[in-house]
Design an enzyme around this catalytic site. Structure first.
Site, PDB file in Angstrom:
ATOM      1  N   LYS A 173      -2.197  -2.113  -3.419  1.00 27.29           N
ATOM      2  CA  LYS A 173      -3.295  -1.318  -2.864  1.00 27.29           C
ATOM      3  C   LYS A 173      -2.940   0.162  -2.999  1.00 27.29           C
ATOM      4  O   LYS A 173      -2.395   0.771  -2.068  1.00 27.29           O
ATOM      5  CB  LYS A 173      -3.517  -1.688  -1.395  1.00 27.29           C
ATOM      6  CG  LYS A 173      -4.517  -0.796  -0.685  1.00 27.29           C
ATOM      7  CD  LYS A 173      -4.992  -1.398   0.623  1.00 27.29           C
ATOM      8  CE  LYS A 173      -5.922  -0.433   1.328  1.00 27.29           C
ATOM      9  NZ  LYS A 173      -6.856  -1.076   2.229  1.00 27.29           N
ATOM     10  N   GLU A 188       0.821  -1.211   0.000  1.00 24.81           N
ATOM     11  CA  GLU A 188       0.000   0.000   0.000  1.00 24.81           C
ATOM     12  C   GLU A 188       0.860   1.268   0.000  1.00 24.81           C
ATOM     13  O   GLU A 188       1.240   1.776   1.058  1.00 24.81           O
ATOM     14  CB  GLU A 188      -0.948   0.025   1.217  1.00 24.81           C
ATOM     15  CG  GLU A 188      -1.848   1.265   1.206  1.00 24.81           C
ATOM     16  CD  GLU A 188      -2.861   1.309   2.344  1.00 24.81           C
ATOM     17  OE1 GLU A 188      -2.729   0.538   3.309  1.00 24.81           O
ATOM     18  OE2 GLU A 188      -3.787   2.128   2.263  1.00 24.81           O
TER      19      GLU A 188
HETATM   20  P1  13P Z   1      -9.660   3.646   3.423  1.00 21.16           P
HETATM   21  O1  13P Z   1     -10.395   2.868   2.366  1.00 21.16           O
HETATM   22  O2  13P Z   1     -10.535   4.193   4.500  1.00 21.16           O
HETATM   23  O3  13P Z   1      -8.696   4.644   2.844  1.00 21.16           O
HETATM   24  O4  13P Z   1      -8.777   2.590   4.242  1.00 21.16           O
HETATM   25  C1  13P Z   1      -8.042   1.676   3.581  1.00 21.16           C
HETATM   26  C2  13P Z   1      -6.837   1.398   4.348  1.00 21.16           C
HETATM   27  O5  13P Z   1      -6.548   0.276   4.647  1.00 21.16           O
HETATM   28  C3  13P Z   1      -5.985   2.546   4.703  1.00 21.16           C
HETATM   29  O6  13P Z   1      -4.765   2.107   5.164  1.00 21.16           O
END
Ligand code: 13P
Length: 350
Positions: free
Chosen positions: A230, A188
């Site tokens: 992500k 992410e």
């Molecule tokens: P959001 O979809 O609320 O951005 O959260 C996803 C997430 O895992 C953030 O680290």
């Protein structure tokens, strides 16, 4: 530069691919419920609930005891380590509730952001030191994927080269350690939405972030077919004066991915981020899946706020509201499942 390196053993490759296949099955995505204790506290405070371990447990219990039909659209759930070992009121471990619904448990394994000294208020994430040991334990305890989040702030001077290379490298180390422990790394790299910058600026930054990330993954010989991404959708800063349509967001997002993410990567599961409401997150995902561009990956969701917000507002910590809150969660899961197939009709699920 060494060209003598090993890919993971064929059995590990197979195992990682099978986990991913289940996660990105058509019409499905991930429920991100891995907010840190501090972040979930902010969400709970917004509905005047105190941030205690018991209230966090009750909230996550509500999510994980939703009608099993939720697994039509939710294939995996990311948990915060505290949540992994919590149980429902009747003593059933949360992990078992998920497994019984056919939802694959995953875990957030970075231990949070720390300042990147020498930069202009930028950050990296920590948690590598004992990661291998923690992953081995999480795998034994039922987790098959793990998430690591890094953030990038857009300003006149950022993200810096320092932040780009450091965060790419820490994500790559995370990925190779996870794969070694038979856990799918869910990478992410989040470009934050704070600021007035326009869509083109976010696109350029996201292209750089992802280009650095995939170079680092190559340098660390990470097995790309056994990874998931992500990212943020490519959107203008929250304070930008220009309005962009879902089609603009879709065009910019898929173009960015095409320029930077190898087709060997099986799936891209977007975060919803700050500034998108639940409906916008569904509409934008739908536009991404219908835009007329090549899409060699599955494009779906890994949403936190865009799945949980209205359920949390209805729940308010009151057990009488649990069923109604769960119905709202199911509706958002359904909307996003349809959007991942490019079949969501905006406004059709409220
Ligand atoms: P959001 O979809 O609320 O951005 O959260 C996803 C997430 O895992 C953030 O680290």
């Amino acid at each position: 530069m060494s060209t003598y390196f090993e890919y993971p053993d064929p059995e590990i490759q197979e195992e990682l691919k099978n986990i991913i296949k289940a996660i990105i099955a058509p019409g499905k995505g991930i429920l991100a419920a891995d907010e840190s204790t501090k972040t979930v506290g902010i969400r709970l405070a917004a509905v005047e609930i105190e941030n205690t371990e018991e209230n966090r447990r009750k909230w996550r219990q509500l999510l994980f005891t939703a009608d099993p039909v939720i697994s039509d659209n939710i294939s995996g759930a990311i948990l915060y380590p505290e949540t992994l070992y919590q149980k429902a009121d009747d003593g059933t471990p949360f992990i078992k509730l998920l497994e019984d619904r056919g939802i694959i448990p995953g875990v957030k394994v970075d231990t949070g952001l720390v300042p990147l000294f020498g930069s202009d208020d930028e950050h990296t994430a920590q948690g590598l030191d004992d990661l291998s040991k923690r992953c081995a334990k999480y795998k034994k305890d039922g987790c098959h994927f793990a998430k690591w989040r890094c953030v990038y702030r857009i300003s006149e001077t950022t993200p810096s080269y320092q932040a780009l290379i450091e965060n790419a490298n820490v994500l790559a180390r995370f990925a190779s350690i996870c794969q070694n422990e038979r856990i799918v790394p869910f990478l992410e790299p989040e470009v934050l939405t704070d600021g007035e910058h326009d869509l083109v600026r976010t696109q350029k930054v996201t292209e750089q972030v992802l280009a650095h990330l995939y170079k680092a993954l190559s340098d660390h010989h990470v097995y790309l077919e056994g990874t998931l991404l992500k990212p943020n959708m490519v959107m203008a800063g929250r304070s930008c004066k220009i309005q962009y349509s879902p089609q603009d967001v879709a065009q910019a997002t898929v173009t960015t991915l095409l320029r930077t993410v190898p087709p060997a990567v099986p799936g891209v599961l977007f975060l919803s981020g700050a500034g998108q409401n639940e409906e916008q997150a569904s509409v934008n995902l739908n536009a991404i899946n219908t835009v007329d561009l090549k899409k060699p990956w599955t494009l779906t969701f890994s949403y936190g706020r865009a799945l949980q917000s209205s359920a949390l507002r209805i729940w308010k910590g009151n057990s009488d509201n649990v069923t109604r809150a769960q119905e709202l969660l199911l509706k958002r899961a359904k909307a996003n499942g349809l959007a991942s197939l490019g079949k969501y009709v905006p406004g059709s699920i409220v």
